[in-house]
Write an enzyme that holds these catalytic residues in place. Structure first.
Site, mmCIF file in Angstrom:
data_model
loop_
_atom_site.group_PDB
_atom_site.id
_atom_site.type_symbol
_atom_site.label_atom_id
_atom_site.label_comp_id
_atom_site.label_asym_id
_atom_site.label_seq_id
_atom_site.Cartn_x
_atom_site.Cartn_y
_atom_site.Cartn_z
ATOM 1 C CE LYS A 192 -0.395 -0.204 5.050
ATOM 2 N NZ LYS A 192 -1.284 -0.559 6.177
ATOM 3 C CE1 TYR A 218 14.098 30.848 3.860
ATOM 4 C CE2 TYR A 218 14.479 28.513 3.409
ATOM 5 C CZ TYR A 218 14.141 29.793 2.972
ATOM 6 O OH TYR A 218 13.852 29.995 1.648
HETATM 7 C C1 PLP Z 1 -0.470 -1.578 6.825
HETATM 8 C C2 PLP Z 1 -1.010 -2.841 7.367
HETATM 9 C C3 PLP Z 1 -0.162 -3.928 7.588
HETATM 10 C C4 PLP Z 1 1.346 -3.828 7.477
HETATM 11 O O1 PLP Z 1 1.838 -3.218 8.637
HETATM 12 P P1 PLP Z 1 3.408 -3.079 8.926
HETATM 13 O O2 PLP Z 1 3.490 -2.540 10.298
HETATM 14 O O3 PLP Z 1 3.933 -2.132 7.896
HETATM 15 O O4 PLP Z 1 3.975 -4.439 8.775
HETATM 16 C C5 PLP Z 1 -0.736 -5.120 7.984
HETATM 17 N N1 PLP Z 1 -2.079 -5.232 8.177
HETATM 18 C C6 PLP Z 1 -2.914 -4.196 7.997
HETATM 19 C C7 PLP Z 1 -4.364 -4.371 8.245
HETATM 20 C C8 PLP Z 1 -2.413 -2.957 7.600
HETATM 21 O O5 PLP Z 1 -3.243 -1.929 7.436
#
Ligand code: PLP
Length: 355
Positions: free
Chosen positions: A34, A252
């Protein structure tokens, strides 16, 4: 010279990390890609894993469509599920697996006319994170209703951990217990583990793992011990050098003021590329392989680093912001955030892939 800033993506390291995760967990593992594979490029990463991964997981439909259109076959799970009936129709047509974490999604499946038998559902249980998922008291009913839908081919049980990256917290053990109690005696595969679960909680290992951040080599545990390899190296070069005199303020806000003559290198990367503006003076960087630190505020397109102890460094020197030498977790900690956010935020710089 074109602007020398890049995110180098090591796809061999990605494959290595996937296999480490799956071997540790046992069973099968959906590679979580994702958010554009946590900033690493979802399609490239999924294609690199296509011969080893048991499947993929993304947050929502559009992310899954990108993978399918790009030639990714096999299971792709929508972790947030479908947002309406139209999405459900598309999801089934493209053979995506979908999460059901609340009543409205259950109703959508009941009310949508879908071909029989093709829909693989991951039923999400709230075991203590209290964000998404059915509470234990509603689990049996949700299961019965899904079983009654002709479209539903299988139900897999899922829950998600709130604090799996905290080995000293009792919360994860409580979540495992709550999940097991809520699903006791019900048939179907089970999936509990995100990266923290895989790495830190052997009792949580079931049929399917859902590793995300660990695939990218950023170990979320306080004491990493599984040899994950950083997949992304964010790097650039020094493109100007100056020496500050005592009393000179840098950049800055003038947040860094030299107390002694200080050689400063200007690096061609900034917060518009995803390097966090919140990283203070002193955040580690590697210059030509040697450890140094940032000085002053990070600007939009550039930032400044300390060359005082590196007399050989100067114009054209290589600067690693994070990667194999500089753990992204250290930068995240300095910036008051987590590796996930830094990696997801990488933009504007070209991604360059090596197999
Ligand atoms: C994003 C997500 C994961 C992966 O989590 P990590 O901490 O990056 O391993 C697993 N399960 C669900 C439901 C998620 O939303």
């Amino acid at each position: 010279m074109t602007r020398p800033s890049q995110a180098s993506i090591d796809l061999a390291a990605l494959g290595h990390n996937y296999l480490v995760a799956r071997k540790l967990h046992g069973g099968r593992a959906l590679a979580v890609v994702k958010a554009n594979a946590y900033g690493h490029g979802a399609l490239r990463c999924a294609l690199a894993l296509k011969d080893v991964a048991d499947g993929f997981a993304v947050a929502f439909l559009d992310e899954a469509v990108e993978l399918r259109s790009g030639g990714v076959q096999g299971p792709i799970l929508l972790l947030e599920g479908c947002f309406d009936q139209e999405e459900l129709v598309t999801a089934q047509r493209l053979d995506f697996w979908t999460t059901v974490h609340q009543q409205s999604q259950l109703q959508d499946i009941e009310r949508t006319s879908l071909p029989a038998g093709g829909l693989h559902v991951w039923l999400k249980i709230n075991s203590g994170m209290n964000r998404a998922g059915f509470d234990a008291v509603h689990v049996n009913e949700a299961y019965r209703r899904l079983q009654a839908c002709p479209a539903v081919a299988s139900v897999t049980w899922m829950t998600h951990f709130a604090r799996a990256d905290e080995p000293a917290s009792a919360a994860t053990a409580r979540q495992i217990e709550a999940f097991d109690a809520a699903t006791a005696g019900l048939p179907g595969d089970r999936s509990l583990c995100n990266s923290g679960g895989v790495l830190g909680w052997p009792h949580a290992r079931r049929d399917w793992a859902r590793p995300g951040i660990e695939l990218y080599g950023a170990d979320p545990m306080p004491s990493p011990q599984h040899g994950l390899i950083p997949v992304m190296t964010l790097h650039s070069k020094i493109f100007a050098v100056r020496t500050l005199q005592p009393g000179d303020a840098l950049g800055y806000g003038g947040t860094f003021v030299a107390s002694v003559p200080t050689r400063v290198g200007l690096v061609a990367i900034g917060y518009a590329d995803g390097y966090p503006r919140s990283a203070p003076s002193g955040t580690p960087v590697a210059i030509n392989g040697k450890l140094s630190r940032t000085l002053g505020r990070v600007s939009m397109d550039m930032m400044t680093v300390d060359l005082s102890d590196l007399p050989d460094a100067g114009m054209g020197s290589h600067v690693e912001l994070w990667g194999r030498q500089i753990d992204v977790n250290r930068v995240a900690q300095a910036a008051g955030t987590i590796s996930y956010e830094l990696l997801c935020n990488v933009k504007r710089v070209p991604r360059v892939y090596t197999e």
